[in-house]
Scaffold this active site. Sequence first.
Site, PDB file in Angstrom:
ATOM      1  N   HIS A 516     -19.457  -1.026  52.711  1.00  0.00           N
ATOM      2  CA  HIS A 516     -20.355  -0.439  51.795  1.00  0.00           C
ATOM      3  C   HIS A 516     -20.186   1.407  51.603  1.00  0.00           C
ATOM      4  CE1 HIS A 516     -22.099  -4.254  52.770  1.00  0.00           C
ATOM      5  NE2 HIS A 516     -22.370  -4.375  51.596  1.00  0.00           N
TER       6      HIS A 516
HETATM    7  C1  LIG Z   1     -15.375  -7.713  50.675  1.00  0.00           C
HETATM    8  C2  LIG Z   1     -16.773  -6.850  50.336  1.00  0.00           C
HETATM    9  C3  LIG Z   1     -17.728  -7.603  50.579  1.00  0.00           C
HETATM   10  C4  LIG Z   1     -19.092  -6.807  50.054  1.00  0.00           C
HETATM   11  N1  LIG Z   1     -20.161  -7.614  50.014  1.00  0.00           N
HETATM   12  C5  LIG Z   1     -21.406  -7.039  49.207  1.00  0.00           C
HETATM   13  C6  LIG Z   1     -22.512  -7.722  49.281  1.00  0.00           C
HETATM   14  O1  LIG Z   1     -22.398  -9.113  49.701  1.00  0.00           O
HETATM   15  N2  LIG Z   1     -23.454  -7.127  48.431  1.00  0.00           N
HETATM   16  C7  LIG Z   1     -23.410  -5.891  48.054  1.00  0.00           C
HETATM   17  O2  LIG Z   1     -24.489  -5.380  47.488  1.00  0.00           O
HETATM   18  N3  LIG Z   1     -22.138  -5.311  48.441  1.00  0.00           N
HETATM   19  C8  LIG Z   1     -21.376  -5.779  48.676  1.00  0.00           C
HETATM   20  N4  LIG Z   1     -19.838  -4.995  48.760  1.00  0.00           N
HETATM   21  C9  LIG Z   1     -20.039  -3.553  48.270  1.00  0.00           C
HETATM   22  C10 LIG Z   1     -20.147  -3.633  46.665  1.00  0.00           C
HETATM   23  O3  LIG Z   1     -19.372  -4.797  46.222  1.00  0.00           O
HETATM   24  C11 LIG Z   1     -19.451  -2.188  46.192  1.00  0.00           C
HETATM   25  O4  LIG Z   1     -20.139  -1.288  46.813  1.00  0.00           O
HETATM   26  C12 LIG Z   1     -19.641  -2.218  44.770  1.00  0.00           C
HETATM   27  O5  LIG Z   1     -19.110  -3.104  43.905  1.00  0.00           O
HETATM   28  C13 LIG Z   1     -19.260  -0.699  44.332  1.00  0.00           C
HETATM   29  O6  LIG Z   1     -18.988  -0.653  42.856  1.00  0.00           O
HETATM   30  P1  LIG Z   1     -18.212   0.580  42.177  1.00  0.00           P
HETATM   31  O7  LIG Z   1     -18.361   0.366  40.787  1.00  0.00           O
HETATM   32  O8  LIG Z   1     -18.338   1.919  42.961  1.00  0.00           O
HETATM   33  O9  LIG Z   1     -16.675   0.117  42.645  1.00  0.00           O
HETATM   34  P2  LIG Z   1     -15.910  -1.211  42.420  1.00  0.00           P
HETATM   35  O10 LIG Z   1     -16.739  -2.074  42.399  1.00  0.00           O
HETATM   36  O11 LIG Z   1     -15.138  -1.211  43.900  1.00  0.00           O
HETATM   37  O12 LIG Z   1     -15.046  -0.923  41.342  1.00  0.00           O
HETATM   38  C14 LIG Z   1     -14.136   0.246  41.343  1.00  0.00           C
HETATM   39  C15 LIG Z   1     -12.873  -0.293  40.128  1.00  0.00           C
HETATM   40  O13 LIG Z   1     -11.914   0.827  40.161  1.00  0.00           O
HETATM   41  C16 LIG Z   1     -10.758   0.272  40.110  1.00  0.00           C
HETATM   42  N5  LIG Z   1      -9.830   1.484  40.223  1.00  0.00           N
HETATM   43  C17 LIG Z   1      -9.906   2.352  41.311  1.00  0.00           C
HETATM   44  N6  LIG Z   1      -8.748   3.363  41.343  1.00  0.00           N
HETATM   45  C18 LIG Z   1      -8.527   3.201  39.948  1.00  0.00           C
HETATM   46  C19 LIG Z   1      -7.460   4.032  39.096  1.00  0.00           C
HETATM   47  N7  LIG Z   1      -6.884   5.094  39.507  1.00  0.00           N
HETATM   48  N8  LIG Z   1      -7.210   3.440  37.885  1.00  0.00           N
HETATM   49  C20 LIG Z   1      -8.004   2.463  37.402  1.00  0.00           C
HETATM   50  N9  LIG Z   1      -8.701   1.555  37.929  1.00  0.00           N
HETATM   51  C21 LIG Z   1      -8.970   2.068  39.349  1.00  0.00           C
HETATM   52  C22 LIG Z   1     -10.648  -0.728  41.129  1.00  0.00           C
HETATM   53  O14 LIG Z   1      -9.350  -1.419  41.053  1.00  0.00           O
HETATM   54  C23 LIG Z   1     -11.904  -1.471  41.030  1.00  0.00           C
HETATM   55  O15 LIG Z   1     -11.878  -2.497  39.896  1.00  0.00           O
HETATM   56  C24 LIG Z   1     -18.892  -5.512  49.332  1.00  0.00           C
HETATM   57  C25 LIG Z   1     -17.548  -4.945  49.099  1.00  0.00           C
HETATM   58  C26 LIG Z   1     -16.373  -5.595  49.496  1.00  0.00           C
HETATM   59  C27 LIG Z   1     -15.191  -4.868  49.441  1.00  0.00           C
END
Ligand SMILES: Cc1cc2nc3c(=O)[nH]c(=O)nc-3n(C[C@H](O)[C@H](O)[C@H](O)COP(=O)(O)OP(=O)(O)OC[C@H]3O[C@@H](n4cnc5c(N)ncnc54)[C@H](O)[C@@H]3O)c2cc1C
Length: 582
Positions: A516
């Site tokens: 997280h």
């Molecule tokens: C294994 C795991 C289990 C988890 N379990 C939970 C849970 O049960 N409950 C919960 O609340 N949270 C959980 N989390 C955390 C939660 O999923 C994340 O905090 C949340 O999804 C983050 O959202 P975000 O939009 O910041 O990034 P993300 O959802 O990670 O999205 C970022 C996206 O950007 C893309 N990206 C990155 N760099 C580039 C680039 N240069 N060009 C184009 N695309 C790019 C990535 O591929 C990804 O698709 C978990 C995370 C993981 C990894």
Amino acid sequence: MMRSTLIALGMTLLARMLYDPMITNDVSEEYDFIVVGGGASGAVVARELSDKTGMTVLLLEAGDSDWGNPLVPSPTMFDMLQESPANWNYDIAKQKYSLLEMGKNAKYPGGKILGGSTSINAMNYLRGSRHDYDSWEDHGAKGWSWKDVEPIFKKNENAVDENISEKAGRGGLLNISISYQHPFSVKLKTAAKEIGVEEVDYFDEIEGISPLVCTKHKGIRQSSSDAFLRTGYKEREEYLHIVTNALVSKVHFVTGAKTKQKATGVSYIKDGKINTVEARREIILSAGTIRTPQLLMLSGIGPKNHLEEMKIEVVEDLPGVGANLQDRLEILVFHAIDDHQYATQSTMESIMEYIINGTGYNSAVRGSGVVLHHKTKYFGTNVSLSTKKRPFPSIQEIFTPKDAPLPFKTRENYRFNTALLLGVQHPKSKGEIRLKSKNPFDQPIIDPNYLSEEDDIKMYIEGFRKLEEFEMSQTMNEIGFRLITPEICNGSLYTKPPRPDEFYRCYEKSYGVGYHACCTAKIGKENDEMAVVDERLRVRYVESLRVADASVMPHETSSNTQAPCYMIGRKASEMIKQDWNI
Ligand SMILES: Cc1cc2nc3c(=O)[nH]c(=O)nc-3n(C[C@H](O)[C@H](O)[C@H](O)COP(=O)(O)OP(=O)(O)OC[C@H]3O[C@@H](n4cnc5c(N)ncnc54)[C@H](O)[C@@H]3O)c2cc1C
């Protein structure tokens, strides 16, 4: 009948693997908005900006499509997903104070797939405490207090179970439902009552024990892609272009109207070719806590010294980029259980129940069903900038009945084990993200610096003490629930509670995992030199560039991060629409 159903399922998956109708390779030269990353926040932003607005939006995602990935929909596939190419599977810089026994197993996961981490996560949907958001406002995030964000959470949510709190949203796009309540979860709730822990309605008050609410419907994962991109995508097809396997490598700038630098477009690499695309209005970075600061730095926005060291031309000296990395280290704590019914694993019967009804043990990640939050005597002090000591709980424990391989040797004899994750929610320890090189394909250096602060260590010990209370309860005693003690920490001397602090110190420093991460491009006031974005998520001192993802959080919330990220995406889109009068 069964055979033909399985064949039909197989054929559908194969067709989906070969062709996703929502993805295009037909990219225009210019869009109103470009969104980088289709995860929890990015998918919401892309949908909301292109939905009945007349605006054109390009969503660039580095990972593959989620459509047809057979591991994504079912919660039982969680562990296999982590081993698949849908996980960025980052290395963690060698830690001085934690993960000391993990060796090469110390990895940091992140979704590299449409839907981002919501396509590979454990699906627990937890908004956090109202005090978290009031504390964000204390940290300069004006307009992000609980009263401001609660309605936004609700807009996203669709609570499909009647039993979910009335305080949850109904009618949004993200289906949420209560997780399967394994006999082990039921037992834990009884034990909680015995030791004076109240069962609470999590959407109202998080301190206590509550059934887990998850982003799934009828046992099927609901990712940000399912909920926000696929739902009704045909209606937006003309306006929203989604390109996968497209790694954005740089944001381009020209001198802006107000002498600031203005973001005008991005470069992205697809099939080995570098492409450029322009944004008429804005670029929104939603690449997540690890990749958003990397992309900012590759584009010349970040700490001047570090950029110069990397021989990157400085567009804006923002020392906060990549700093303030916060993550709860989740300690894997194992307990033995003697009574078989409380440690039931996947069986042919439970698999059939899942296939036919979408319910039962296999409808939950590792069978997990309840979550516990509690305060420690250190609450409030760990968010060091907090002007008011907000009373959020600092410890979270998620229990799972799944028997898992132990990462350590033990002399304990046991029949079944259950693993749980023990996490300190607002760690005082802070780490950073730094570039390893100028190559966008190189992962950045991730140093969470876990347990570098003594207060964090003390808080974990309080978490272990709460678990001891469960261990000593009559209810859990009846089923033989007891800590499996690692040999490495002289475990055989401490098989019975209460155990000395030194034992727990050793345990917490040895094993763990992070899921997280947040806060590496935090919102803050103008006079906070470590702030990267203002309260409207605009990158400081440049035009036409915002960040909307977990990196903007001023500090961690009391629960997991996906719900806040969905909220951040929704709030970002509302602010962008207001600012452009859309
Ligand atoms: C294994 C795991 C289990 C988890 N379990 C939970 C849970 O049960 N409950 C919960 O609340 N949270 C959980 N989390 C955390 C939660 O999923 C994340 O905090 C949340 O999804 C983050 O959202 P975000 O939009 O910041 O990034 P993300 O959802 O990670 O999205 C970022 C996206 O950007 C893309 N990206 C990155 N760099 C580039 C680039 N240069 N060009 C184009 N695309 C790019 C990535 O591929 C990804 O698709 C978990 C995370 C993981 C990894």
